[in-house]
Design an enzyme around this catalytic site. Sequence first.
Site, mmCIF file in Angstrom:
data_model
loop_
_atom_site.group_PDB
_atom_site.id
_atom_site.type_symbol
_atom_site.label_atom_id
_atom_site.label_comp_id
_atom_site.label_asym_id
_atom_site.label_seq_id
_atom_site.Cartn_x
_atom_site.Cartn_y
_atom_site.Cartn_z
ATOM 1 N N LYS A 62 -24.541 -2.468 -30.642
ATOM 2 C CA LYS A 62 -25.866 -2.900 -31.033
ATOM 3 C C LYS A 62 -25.832 -4.256 -31.746
ATOM 4 O O LYS A 62 -26.828 -4.955 -31.802
ATOM 5 C CB LYS A 62 -26.491 -1.883 -32.009
ATOM 6 C CG LYS A 62 -26.680 -0.506 -31.457
ATOM 7 C CD LYS A 62 -27.274 0.379 -32.592
ATOM 8 C CE LYS A 62 -27.281 1.838 -32.152
ATOM 9 N NZ LYS A 62 -27.618 2.721 -33.288
ATOM 10 N N GLY A 63 -24.684 -4.589 -32.308
ATOM 11 C CA GLY A 63 -24.591 -5.689 -33.253
ATOM 12 C C GLY A 63 -25.140 -7.029 -32.804
ATOM 13 O O GLY A 63 -25.602 -7.823 -33.622
ATOM 14 N N GLU A 103 -21.270 -11.729 -28.362
ATOM 15 C CA GLU A 103 -20.742 -10.748 -29.312
ATOM 16 C C GLU A 103 -21.067 -11.173 -30.734
ATOM 17 O O GLU A 103 -21.065 -12.366 -31.056
ATOM 18 C CB GLU A 103 -19.227 -10.614 -29.086
ATOM 19 C CG GLU A 103 -18.491 -9.682 -30.012
ATOM 20 C CD GLU A 103 -18.901 -8.218 -29.918
ATOM 21 O OE1 GLU A 103 -20.092 -7.939 -30.101
ATOM 22 O OE2 GLU A 103 -18.014 -7.366 -29.691
ATOM 23 N N ASP A 104 -21.347 -10.205 -31.590
ATOM 24 C CA ASP A 104 -21.645 -10.522 -32.982
ATOM 25 C C ASP A 104 -20.391 -10.978 -33.729
ATOM 26 O O ASP A 104 -20.355 -12.051 -34.308
ATOM 27 C CB ASP A 104 -22.301 -9.320 -33.692
ATOM 28 C CG ASP A 104 -21.539 -8.015 -33.478
ATOM 29 O OD1 ASP A 104 -20.496 -8.024 -32.796
ATOM 30 O OD2 ASP A 104 -21.977 -6.982 -33.998
ATOM 31 N N ASP A 158 -13.069 -8.798 -34.287
ATOM 32 C CA ASP A 158 -12.183 -8.357 -35.361
ATOM 33 C C ASP A 158 -10.779 -8.164 -34.766
ATOM 34 O O ASP A 158 -10.035 -9.133 -34.602
ATOM 35 C CB ASP A 158 -12.778 -7.061 -35.937
ATOM 36 C CG ASP A 158 -12.012 -6.510 -37.122
ATOM 37 O OD1 ASP A 158 -11.147 -7.208 -37.662
ATOM 38 O OD2 ASP A 158 -12.275 -5.362 -37.523
ATOM 39 N N LYS A 188 -13.194 -12.892 -37.137
ATOM 40 C CA LYS A 188 -12.217 -12.556 -38.170
ATOM 41 C C LYS A 188 -10.829 -12.728 -37.562
ATOM 42 O O LYS A 188 -10.155 -11.752 -37.223
ATOM 43 C CB LYS A 188 -12.404 -11.101 -38.621
ATOM 44 C CG LYS A 188 -13.632 -10.863 -39.465
ATOM 45 C CD LYS A 188 -13.504 -9.587 -40.284
ATOM 46 C CE LYS A 188 -14.227 -8.444 -39.641
ATOM 47 N NZ LYS A 188 -14.221 -7.216 -40.456
ATOM 48 N N PHE A 192 -15.096 -6.732 -44.790
ATOM 49 C CA PHE A 192 -16.130 -6.065 -44.003
ATOM 50 C C PHE A 192 -17.483 -6.688 -44.336
ATOM 51 O O PHE A 192 -17.856 -6.795 -45.498
ATOM 52 C CB PHE A 192 -16.154 -4.561 -44.284
ATOM 53 C CG PHE A 192 -16.903 -3.809 -43.227
ATOM 54 C CD1 PHE A 192 -16.292 -3.443 -42.041
ATOM 55 C CD2 PHE A 192 -18.248 -3.497 -43.409
ATOM 56 C CE1 PHE A 192 -16.988 -2.770 -41.046
ATOM 57 C CE2 PHE A 192 -18.956 -2.827 -42.421
ATOM 58 C CZ PHE A 192 -18.324 -2.459 -41.241
ATOM 59 N N VAL A 193 -18.182 -7.136 -43.294
ATOM 60 C CA VAL A 193 -19.438 -7.860 -43.505
ATOM 61 C C VAL A 193 -20.610 -7.135 -42.851
ATOM 62 O O VAL A 193 -20.428 -6.389 -41.883
ATOM 63 C CB VAL A 193 -19.341 -9.307 -42.945
ATOM 64 C CG1 VAL A 193 -18.402 -10.145 -43.791
ATOM 65 C CG2 VAL A 193 -18.893 -9.311 -41.485
ATOM 66 N N ASP A 218 -23.779 -3.839 -39.036
ATOM 67 C CA ASP A 218 -24.118 -2.686 -39.869
ATOM 68 C C ASP A 218 -22.918 -2.115 -40.590
ATOM 69 O O ASP A 218 -21.768 -2.357 -40.234
ATOM 70 C CB ASP A 218 -24.684 -1.567 -38.992
ATOM 71 C CG ASP A 218 -23.585 -0.880 -38.177
ATOM 72 O OD1 ASP A 218 -22.830 -1.589 -37.484
ATOM 73 O OD2 ASP A 218 -23.455 0.350 -38.263
ATOM 74 N N ARG A 261 -28.505 -3.965 -40.906
ATOM 75 C CA ARG A 261 -28.593 -4.847 -39.731
ATOM 76 C C ARG A 261 -29.710 -5.878 -39.868
ATOM 77 O O ARG A 261 -29.661 -6.954 -39.296
ATOM 78 C CB ARG A 261 -28.877 -4.030 -38.459
ATOM 79 C CG ARG A 261 -27.735 -3.142 -38.001
ATOM 80 C CD ARG A 261 -28.010 -2.658 -36.580
ATOM 81 N NE ARG A 261 -27.187 -1.526 -36.200
ATOM 82 C CZ ARG A 261 -25.953 -1.603 -35.708
ATOM 83 N NH1 ARG A 261 -25.396 -2.781 -35.544
ATOM 84 N NH2 ARG A 261 -25.289 -0.518 -35.382
HETATM 85 P P1 IMP Z 1 -12.940 -5.208 -32.634
HETATM 86 O O1 IMP Z 1 -12.827 -4.307 -31.436
HETATM 87 O O2 IMP Z 1 -12.029 -4.767 -33.736
HETATM 88 O O3 IMP Z 1 -12.776 -6.667 -32.314
HETATM 89 O O4 IMP Z 1 -14.355 -4.977 -33.264
HETATM 90 C C1 IMP Z 1 -15.465 -5.464 -32.677
HETATM 91 C C2 IMP Z 1 -16.721 -4.744 -33.100
HETATM 92 O O5 IMP Z 1 -16.603 -4.022 -34.314
HETATM 93 C C3 IMP Z 1 -17.786 -5.773 -33.355
HETATM 94 O O6 IMP Z 1 -18.514 -6.003 -32.181
HETATM 95 C C4 IMP Z 1 -18.649 -5.138 -34.422
HETATM 96 O O7 IMP Z 1 -19.657 -4.367 -33.817
HETATM 97 C C5 IMP Z 1 -17.699 -4.251 -35.168
HETATM 98 N N1 IMP Z 1 -17.219 -4.918 -36.387
HETATM 99 C C6 IMP Z 1 -16.055 -5.571 -36.577
HETATM 100 N N2 IMP Z 1 -15.946 -6.070 -37.816
HETATM 101 C C7 IMP Z 1 -17.098 -5.722 -38.445
HETATM 102 C C8 IMP Z 1 -17.605 -5.972 -39.769
HETATM 103 O O8 IMP Z 1 -16.994 -6.614 -40.647
HETATM 104 N N3 IMP Z 1 -18.848 -5.474 -40.026
HETATM 105 C C9 IMP Z 1 -19.563 -4.769 -39.118
HETATM 106 N N4 IMP Z 1 -19.134 -4.530 -37.870
HETATM 107 C C10 IMP Z 1 -17.906 -4.997 -37.535
HETATM 108 MG MG MG Z 2 -20.343 -5.577 -31.715
#
Ligand code: IMP
Ligand code: MG
Length: 172
Positions: A40-41, A96-97, A100, A128, A149-150, A156, A162
């Site tokens: 959803k982000g 993508e929002d 990480d 990140k 964590f943001v 969210d 959000r």
């Molecule tokens: P990844 O698979 O670890 O790269 O995570 C990606 C997804 O995790 C992002 O699209 C976000 O929806 C969520 N996410 C990662 N870091 C954060 C954060 O700091 N706050 C909130 N959502 C996060």
């Molecule tokens: Mg996301």
Amino acid sequence: MPQLQTLFTPEEIKLAVKRLAQEISRDYQGKNPLFLGVLKGSFIFMADLIRNLDMPLEVEFVALSSYGQGMESSGKVNVVQDLRTSVKGRDILIIEDIIDTGITLSFLLEYLQCKKPASLKICALFDKASCRQIPLPIDYLGLSVPDVFVVGYGLDYDEKFRHLPGLYLLKE
Ligand code: IMP
Ligand code: MG
């Protein structure tokens, strides 16, 4: 009560979104890209980004989940809601929002690559980079975020925050 500390103001985010829109419109001239938002982000970023663009484009969403309710990626990605538009032969720009670990997007890249798009690129508003477990090419990057964590601007914690206009560090 959780406390919020501002990392980026709404104005700083607005400038970053504008710059990304300029880069994208320069690169996609004469094309009709499909902007694929990861729910959803990304919904707020998508809405602001496309309103900065004066060019043909289409919008689609896919819902993936890897986080559940916590602050750590579970490492397992699920397609919660599949896209309803054909990807074959299209210029796909993933919106993508935040990136990480990179687990979510590397899964999505593989998932889409099999469907034979004409091109496949990534646009992420927040990054990140120090948390990356799988290296990813980010074609359009907004703002770098430290290993915290943001929340806000679509992001969210347990489905909350959000709607906040900036990006905030969440302190428990
Ligand atoms: P990844 O698979 O670890 O790269 O995570 C990606 C997804 O995790 C992002 O699209 C976000 O929806 C969520 N996410 C990662 N870091 C954060 C954060 O700091 N706050 C909130 N959502 C996060
Ligand atoms: Mg996301």
